[in-house]
Design a protein around this motif. Structure first.
Motif, PDB file in Angstrom:
ATOM      1  N   GLN A 119       0.821  -1.216   0.000  1.00  0.00           N
ATOM      2  CA  GLN A 119       0.000   0.000   0.000  1.00  0.00           C
ATOM      3  C   GLN A 119       0.856   1.267   0.000  1.00  0.00           C
ATOM      4  O   GLN A 119       0.551   2.235  -0.718  1.00  0.00           O
ATOM      5  CB  GLN A 119      -0.936   0.015   1.206  1.00  0.00           C
ATOM      6  CG  GLN A 119      -1.840   1.245   1.239  1.00  0.00           C
ATOM      7  CD  GLN A 119      -2.814   1.236   2.400  1.00  0.00           C
ATOM      8  OE1 GLN A 119      -2.762   0.359   3.256  1.00  0.00           O
ATOM      9  NE2 GLN A 119      -3.706   2.205   2.435  1.00  0.00           N
ATOM     10  N   LYS A 120       1.917   1.288   0.789  1.00  0.00           N
ATOM     11  CA  LYS A 120       2.762   2.487   0.867  1.00  0.00           C
ATOM     12  C   LYS A 120       3.336   2.834  -0.495  1.00  0.00           C
ATOM     13  O   LYS A 120       3.304   3.997  -0.916  1.00  0.00           O
ATOM     14  CB  LYS A 120       3.888   2.270   1.886  1.00  0.00           C
ATOM     15  CG  LYS A 120       4.789   3.487   2.058  1.00  0.00           C
ATOM     16  CD  LYS A 120       5.861   3.224   3.105  1.00  0.00           C
ATOM     17  CE  LYS A 120       6.778   4.443   3.269  1.00  0.00           C
ATOM     18  NZ  LYS A 120       7.834   4.200   4.305  1.00  0.00           N
ATOM     19  N   GLU A 162       0.618   4.191  -2.852  1.00  0.00           N
ATOM     20  CA  GLU A 162       0.272   5.588  -2.572  1.00  0.00           C
ATOM     21  C   GLU A 162       1.355   6.530  -3.096  1.00  0.00           C
ATOM     22  O   GLU A 162       1.062   7.629  -3.582  1.00  0.00           O
ATOM     23  CB  GLU A 162       0.063   5.798  -1.076  1.00  0.00           C
ATOM     24  CG  GLU A 162      -1.140   5.058  -0.496  1.00  0.00           C
ATOM     25  CD  GLU A 162      -2.480   5.587  -1.007  1.00  0.00           C
ATOM     26  OE1 GLU A 162      -2.508   6.646  -1.669  1.00  0.00           O
ATOM     27  OE2 GLU A 162      -3.508   4.924  -0.732  1.00  0.00           O
ATOM     28  N   GLN A 163       2.611   6.102  -3.018  1.00  0.00           N
ATOM     29  CA  GLN A 163       3.705   6.910  -3.566  1.00  0.00           C
ATOM     30  C   GLN A 163       3.577   7.032  -5.082  1.00  0.00           C
ATOM     31  O   GLN A 163       3.781   8.116  -5.654  1.00  0.00           O
ATOM     32  CB  GLN A 163       5.055   6.288  -3.182  1.00  0.00           C
ATOM     33  CG  GLN A 163       5.380   6.393  -1.700  1.00  0.00           C
ATOM     34  CD  GLN A 163       6.608   5.597  -1.300  1.00  0.00           C
ATOM     35  OE1 GLN A 163       7.074   4.704  -2.034  1.00  0.00           O
ATOM     36  NE2 GLN A 163       7.159   5.893  -0.140  1.00  0.00           N
ATOM     37  N   ALA A 185       0.789   6.801  -6.749  1.00  0.00           N
ATOM     38  CA  ALA A 185      -0.375   7.649  -6.978  1.00  0.00           C
ATOM     39  C   ALA A 185      -0.016   9.124  -6.845  1.00  0.00           C
ATOM     40  O   ALA A 185      -0.447   9.961  -7.643  1.00  0.00           O
ATOM     41  CB  ALA A 185      -1.485   7.279  -6.009  1.00  0.00           C
ATOM     42  N   ASP A 186       0.788   9.456  -5.845  1.00  0.00           N
ATOM     43  CA  ASP A 186       1.200  10.846  -5.651  1.00  0.00           C
ATOM     44  C   ASP A 186       2.016  11.350  -6.836  1.00  0.00           C
ATOM     45  O   ASP A 186       1.846  12.492  -7.288  1.00  0.00           O
ATOM     46  CB  ASP A 186       2.016  10.980  -4.360  1.00  0.00           C
ATOM     47  CG  ASP A 186       1.165  10.847  -3.101  1.00  0.00           C
ATOM     48  OD1 ASP A 186      -0.069  11.001  -3.206  1.00  0.00           O
ATOM     49  OD2 ASP A 186       1.739  10.588  -2.031  1.00  0.00           O
ATOM     50  N   VAL A 225      -6.636   4.443  -6.051  1.00  0.00           N
ATOM     51  CA  VAL A 225      -5.806   3.334  -5.577  1.00  0.00           C
ATOM     52  C   VAL A 225      -6.713   2.232  -5.030  1.00  0.00           C
ATOM     53  O   VAL A 225      -7.580   2.496  -4.190  1.00  0.00           O
ATOM     54  CB  VAL A 225      -4.822   3.803  -4.482  1.00  0.00           C
ATOM     55  CG1 VAL A 225      -3.996   2.611  -3.971  1.00  0.00           C
ATOM     56  CG2 VAL A 225      -3.915   4.896  -5.007  1.00  0.00           C
ATOM     57  N   GLN A 259      -6.763  -1.900  -3.595  1.00  0.00           N
ATOM     58  CA  GLN A 259      -6.102  -3.147  -3.226  1.00  0.00           C
ATOM     59  C   GLN A 259      -6.859  -4.313  -3.848  1.00  0.00           C
ATOM     60  O   GLN A 259      -8.098  -4.318  -3.915  1.00  0.00           O
ATOM     61  CB  GLN A 259      -6.085  -3.288  -1.700  1.00  0.00           C
ATOM     62  CG  GLN A 259      -5.247  -4.445  -1.177  1.00  0.00           C
ATOM     63  CD  GLN A 259      -5.953  -5.799  -1.215  1.00  0.00           C
ATOM     64  OE1 GLN A 259      -7.184  -5.875  -1.171  1.00  0.00           O
ATOM     65  NE2 GLN A 259      -5.181  -6.868  -1.306  1.00  0.00           N
TER      66      GLN A 259
END
Length: 260
Positions: free
Chosen positions: A40-41, A44-45, A47-48, A59, A61
């Motif tokens: 997940q981390k 998210e990176q 996605a940013d 995003v 899962q």
């Protein structure tokens, strides 16, 4: 090249090739579903980065070996009313010397086929109506891009089970290309070695470095492909640049197949 709000789903896009492809599409203002199974981390990176580049990102899962998860991933794009490209990038392996037949269990084969072969099929099935909607809205076929491997062509790679799963994915590409035309194009990329964390996770830092050095020493172009190298090919097949291509298995291996 303007993508006119292209909508994309990229499985396994938390890092590596999937993340690099998402970043390329985001620069064109694409709307992207970034999918991850456990990272997940990293997702998210990614996605940013895509948002910074100008893309709209959701995003989600999901494990593509699970049909209900495939439906959930596709549902994240439903608000857009269409999908223009589905990139089946999620993949796993088990590193095992090919001569070690006892090192692979039936469960290993089932797990690898579940993610690498059945997963892409389930994703296409789940996304079919949105892909067809994208084709009707744009006036051109939507695109499915499967990420396979040279292992699926030559029976090499990290394990026999991995090579078999990718070989089956190549065959599925031909079948789906026939079945889904003319509204959906289906093509596959078969990379050779890619210099990403994939090998580090499987073999450790030292083992991954040995693999990379060995590849560079052997291949005619004397270089290791980066995630961005292969992402450029995926991008081409995922966008209207390749609008007259379907049922193709495209290899990118720095010329390794030329070695006799």
């Amino acid at each position: 090249m303007s993508k006119e709000g292209l909508c994309a789903i990229i499985t396994g896009s938390a890092s590596g090739l999937g993340a690099a492809t998402a970043a390329m599409l985001a620069k064109d203002g694409a709307r992207i579903v970034v999918n991850y199974s456990s990272s997940q981390k990293e997702a998210e990176q990614t996605a940013d980065l895509c948002r910074t580049a100008g893309g709209e990102v959701v995003v989600v899962q999901g494990d593509v070996s699970r049909d209900e998860d495939c439906k959930k991933i596709v549902a994240a794009a439903a608000a857009w009313g269409r999908v223009d490209t589905l990139i089946n990038n999620a993949g796993i392996t088990k590193h095992m010397a090919h001569e070690n037949l006892d090192g692979l269990s039936a469960e290993d084969f089932q797990r690898l086929f579940g993610v690498n072969t059945i997963g892409p099929f389930q994703m296409v099935r789940a996304a079919r109506s949105l892909l067809e909607a994208g084709a009707k809205a744009s006036g051109r076929a939507s695109a499915v891009v499967n990420v396979s491997s040279v292992a699926g062509i030559s029976g090499i790679g990290s394990s026999i089970a991995y090579a078999a799963s990718k070989g089956a994915l190549n065959t599925i590409t031909y079948s789906l290309a026939r079945a889904l035309a003319p509204l959906i194009r289906v093509n596959t990329v078969c990379p050779g070695y890619i210099d990403t964390p994939w090998f580090t996770k499987g073999r450790g830092v030292e083992g991954a470095a040995k693999v990379r050095d060995s590849v560079v020493a052997k291949v005619p172009l004397k270089r290791a492909s980066t995630a961005e190298d292969v992402a450029g090919l995926v991008y081409f097949l995922a966008t209207p640049q390749s609008s007259n291509m379907t049922g193709e298995i495209v290899r990118m291996d720095a010329g390794a197949h030329l070695i006799t």
